[in-house]
Design an enzyme around this catalytic site. Structure first.
Site, PDB file in Angstrom:
ATOM      1  N   SER A 137       0.433  -1.488  -0.332  1.00 55.55           N
ATOM      2  CA  SER A 137      -0.157  -0.410   0.070  1.00 55.55           C
ATOM      3  C   SER A 137       0.826   1.288   0.305  1.00 55.55           C
ATOM      4  CB  SER A 137      -0.959   0.190   1.319  1.00 55.55           C
ATOM      5  OG  SER A 137      -1.559   0.974   1.251  1.00 55.55           O
ATOM      6  N   TYR A 150      -2.957  -1.258  10.581  1.00 53.00           N
ATOM      7  CA  TYR A 150      -2.865  -1.456   9.162  1.00 53.00           C
ATOM      8  C   TYR A 150      -1.530  -1.349   7.818  1.00 53.00           C
ATOM      9  CZ  TYR A 150      -3.973  -1.338   4.330  1.00 53.00           C
ATOM     10  OH  TYR A 150      -3.851  -1.506   2.883  1.00 53.00           O
TER      11      TYR A 150
HETATM   12  N1  LIG Z   1      -8.607  -0.503  -2.133  1.00 52.00           N
HETATM   13  C1  LIG Z   1      -7.568   0.559  -1.135  1.00 52.00           C
HETATM   14  O1  LIG Z   1      -7.815   1.331  -1.511  1.00 52.00           O
HETATM   15  C2  LIG Z   1      -6.318   0.026  -0.875  1.00 52.00           C
HETATM   16  C3  LIG Z   1      -4.964   0.569  -1.562  1.00 52.00           C
HETATM   17  C4  LIG Z   1      -3.843   0.500  -0.528  1.00 52.00           C
HETATM   18  C5  LIG Z   1      -3.337  -1.634  -0.853  1.00 52.00           C
HETATM   19  N2  LIG Z   1      -4.731  -2.120  -1.064  1.00 52.00           N
HETATM   20  C6  LIG Z   1      -4.256  -3.645  -0.848  1.00 52.00           C
HETATM   21  O2  LIG Z   1      -5.540  -4.286  -1.705  1.00 52.00           O
HETATM   22  C7  LIG Z   1      -5.898  -5.441  -1.144  1.00 52.00           C
HETATM   23  C8  LIG Z   1      -7.171  -5.944  -1.805  1.00 52.00           C
HETATM   24  O3  LIG Z   1      -7.831  -5.184  -1.227  1.00 52.00           O
HETATM   25  P1  LIG Z   1      -9.382  -4.833  -1.486  1.00 52.00           P
HETATM   26  O4  LIG Z   1      -9.057  -3.064  -1.762  1.00 52.00           O
HETATM   27  O5  LIG Z   1      -9.306  -5.315  -3.113  1.00 52.00           O
HETATM   28  O6  LIG Z   1     -10.605  -5.030  -0.232  1.00 52.00           O
HETATM   29  P2  LIG Z   1     -11.439  -6.389  -0.927  1.00 52.00           P
HETATM   30  O7  LIG Z   1     -12.468  -6.122  -1.693  1.00 52.00           O
HETATM   31  O8  LIG Z   1     -12.448  -6.127   0.568  1.00 52.00           O
HETATM   32  O9  LIG Z   1     -10.190  -7.620  -1.409  1.00 52.00           O
HETATM   33  C9  LIG Z   1      -9.798  -7.957   0.437  1.00 52.00           C
HETATM   34  C10 LIG Z   1     -10.101  -9.524  -0.182  1.00 52.00           C
HETATM   35  O10 LIG Z   1      -9.433 -10.206   0.586  1.00 52.00           O
HETATM   36  C11 LIG Z   1      -9.783 -11.424   1.112  1.00 52.00           C
HETATM   37  N3  LIG Z   1      -9.993 -11.466   2.748  1.00 52.00           N
HETATM   38  C12 LIG Z   1      -9.527 -10.531   3.420  1.00 52.00           C
HETATM   39  N4  LIG Z   1      -9.545 -11.385   5.396  1.00 52.00           N
HETATM   40  C13 LIG Z   1      -8.900 -12.768   4.191  1.00 52.00           C
HETATM   41  C14 LIG Z   1      -9.161 -13.725   5.111  1.00 52.00           C
HETATM   42  N5  LIG Z   1      -8.456 -14.256   6.635  1.00 52.00           N
HETATM   43  N6  LIG Z   1      -8.225 -14.588   4.843  1.00 52.00           N
HETATM   44  C15 LIG Z   1      -8.843 -14.959   3.807  1.00 52.00           C
HETATM   45  N7  LIG Z   1      -9.082 -14.225   2.405  1.00 52.00           N
HETATM   46  C16 LIG Z   1      -9.480 -12.393   3.190  1.00 52.00           C
HETATM   47  C17 LIG Z   1     -11.605 -11.096   1.021  1.00 52.00           C
HETATM   48  O11 LIG Z   1     -12.287 -11.744   0.821  1.00 52.00           O
HETATM   49  P3  LIG Z   1     -12.620 -12.874   1.887  1.00 52.00           P
HETATM   50  O12 LIG Z   1     -13.135 -11.443   2.217  1.00 52.00           O
HETATM   51  O13 LIG Z   1     -13.656 -14.132   1.109  1.00 52.00           O
HETATM   52  O14 LIG Z   1     -12.144 -13.366   2.690  1.00 52.00           O
HETATM   53  C18 LIG Z   1     -11.094  -9.975   0.044  1.00 52.00           C
HETATM   54  O15 LIG Z   1     -11.788 -10.714  -1.478  1.00 52.00           O
HETATM   55  C19 LIG Z   1      -5.158  -5.822   0.393  1.00 52.00           C
HETATM   56  O16 LIG Z   1      -4.224  -5.924   0.721  1.00 52.00           O
HETATM   57  C20 LIG Z   1      -5.131  -3.805   0.341  1.00 52.00           C
HETATM   58  O17 LIG Z   1      -4.542  -4.163   1.975  1.00 52.00           O
HETATM   59  C21 LIG Z   1      -5.506  -1.238  -0.968  1.00 52.00           C
END
Ligand SMILES: NC(=O)c1ccc[n+]([C@@H]2O[C@H](COP(=O)([O-])OP(=O)(O)OC[C@H]3O[C@@H](n4cnc5c(N)ncnc54)[C@H](OP(=O)(O)O)[C@@H]3O)[C@@H](O)[C@H]2O)c1
Length: 258
Positions: A137, A150
Site C-alpha cells: 500500500s 494496517y
Molecule cells: N483499495 C485500496 O484503497 C487499497 C489501497 C492500498 C492497498 N490495498 C490492498 O489491496 C488488497 C486488496 O484489497 P481491496 O481494496 O481489493 O479490498 P477487498 O475487496 O476487501 O479485498 C480484500 C480481499 O481479501 C480477502 N480476505 C480478507 N481476509 C481474508 C482471510 N482471512 N482469508 C482469506 N481471504 C481474506 C477478502 O475475501 P473474503 O472476505 O472472502 O475472505 C477479499 O476478497 C489488500 O491487501 C489491501 O490492503 C487496497
C-alpha cells in the site's frame, strides 16, 4: 513479469483489486485460481469468468494455509505465480485497549503472506520460472494514523518483500511489490467503492497491468501513489503525513456518524 502462459493464484481474488487482477490475467489467457473465505464471492467471480477456478482459505489460520497450499499444488501443478493480495483494513482507537483489530490485521496482512509464501516456495523454486507478488500500500511509506496496525503491516510486508527478493536472487523466482493508492473497493466499507477521492478500480487495474507486464518490474508504483512512495526521499514526509492524518480524522468522524 511475463503476464502470459502462467498459472496464477490470487488470494482475495473474489473482490476488489484481487478480482480486477484475476480478471485481467484471465483475459490474457492465463490459468487463474482465486482464493478467499467467502464461497459466495468466489462463486460469483468464477461464474462471471468461465474457466477461472476457486479455492477457499482463511489466511488468518496457519493450519488452513498448510492444507490450502498442499491442495493448490496438487490440483494445479503448473502453479507459478502467487499473488498475496488478501487483506483487511479497519480503524483502531489506541485508547480503547482492544487488541482484536490489531491482532487480526497482523495475522491477515503480514503473517498470512509470510505463511503462504513459505508453504508454496518449495514448489515455486522447482518451477522453471515463478513469481511472488505482494500487495502492500502507499500507507507502507507514510502511515494513516487512524489505521496504525494496517499501515505497520504494509510497511513490514514492503520490507519482507525486499529481503525475499534478495534471498531468491539466484533462483527462478521473481519477487514483485504492488503498492496501490486509495482505490474504489469495499476494503473499508461501502463508502470507499464510491468515494470520488479514490481511484476507479478499472483504471487502477489497467495501470497496474501495464507496469506489471514490463520486463524486470520490481515495484508497481503508479502515478497516484508516487507522492506517498517517495515522500521521505523527496523531503515531503511531514507534509504528506499531515494531509493523510487530516483525511483519516475526517474518515473516523464519518464512521462515528459525527
Ligand atoms: N483499495 C485500496 O484503497 C487499497 C489501497 C492500498 C492497498 N490495498 C490492498 O489491496 C488488497 C486488496 O484489497 P481491496 O481494496 O481489493 O479490498 P477487498 O475487496 O476487501 O479485498 C480484500 C480481499 O481479501 C480477502 N480476505 C480478507 N481476509 C481474508 C482471510 N482471512 N482469508 C482469506 N481471504 C481474506 C477478502 O475475501 P473474503 O472476505 O472472502 O475472505 C477479499 O476478497 C489488500 O491487501 C489491501 O490492503 C487496497
Amino acid at each position: 513479469m511475463e503476464v502470459r502462459g502462467r498459472t496464477v493464484l490470487i488470494t482475495g481474488g473474489g473482490s476488489g483489486i484481487g478480482r480486477g487482477l484475476a480478471e485481467a490475467l484471465h483475459g490474457l489467457g492465463n490459468d487463474v485460481v482465486i482464493a478467499g473465505r467467502s464461497r459466495v464471492k468466489l462463486d460469483e467471480t468464477i461464474g462471471a469468468n468461465p474457466g477461472m477456478e476457486a479455492m477457499t482459505v482463511d489466511i488468518q489460520d496457519a493450519a488452513d494455509i498448510v492444507r490450502f497450499a498442499a491442495e493448490a499444488v496438487e490440483r494445479f501443478p503448473t502453479l507459478d505465480v502467487l499473488v498475496n493480495n488478501a487483506g483487511i483494513m479497519q480503524i483502531e482507537d489506541m485508547l480503547d485497549h482492544d487488541l482484536g483489530v490489531a491482532e487480526a490485521t497482523v495475522a491477515t496482512n503480514l503473517l498470512g503472506p509470510i505463511r503462504l509464501t513459505a508453504a508454496l516456495l518449495p514448489h515455486l523454486v522447482s518451477r522453471p520460472r515463478a513469481a511472488v507478488v505482494n500487495v502492500t500500500s502507499g500507507l507502507a511509506f507514510v502511515p494513516l494514523a487512524v489505521s496504525p496496525t494496517y499501515s505497520a503491516t504494509k510497511a513490514a510486508l514492503h520490507s519482507y518483500t525486499i529481503s525475499l527478493r534478495e534471498q531468491l536472487r539466484d533462483t527462478g523466482v521473481e519477487v514483485i511489490e504492488i503498492a496501490p493508492p486509495y482505490v474504489q473497493t469495499r476494503l473499508t466499507g461501502e463508502h470507499q467503492a464510491v468515494d470520488p477521492r479514490a481511484m476507479p478500480l478499472e483504471d487502477y487495474v489497467a495501470d497496474t497491468m501495464e507496469i506489471l507486464a514490463r520486463d524486470g518490474a520490481r515495484e508497481v508504483v503508479i502515478e497516484r501513489v508516487a507522492r506517498q512512495r517517495y515522500a521521505e526521499a523527496r523531503g515531503e514526509f511531514d507534509e504528506v503525513l499531515a494531509q493523510l492524518s487530516a483525511m483519516g480524522r475526517e474518515r473516523s468522524a464519518a464512521n462515528r456518524g459525527g
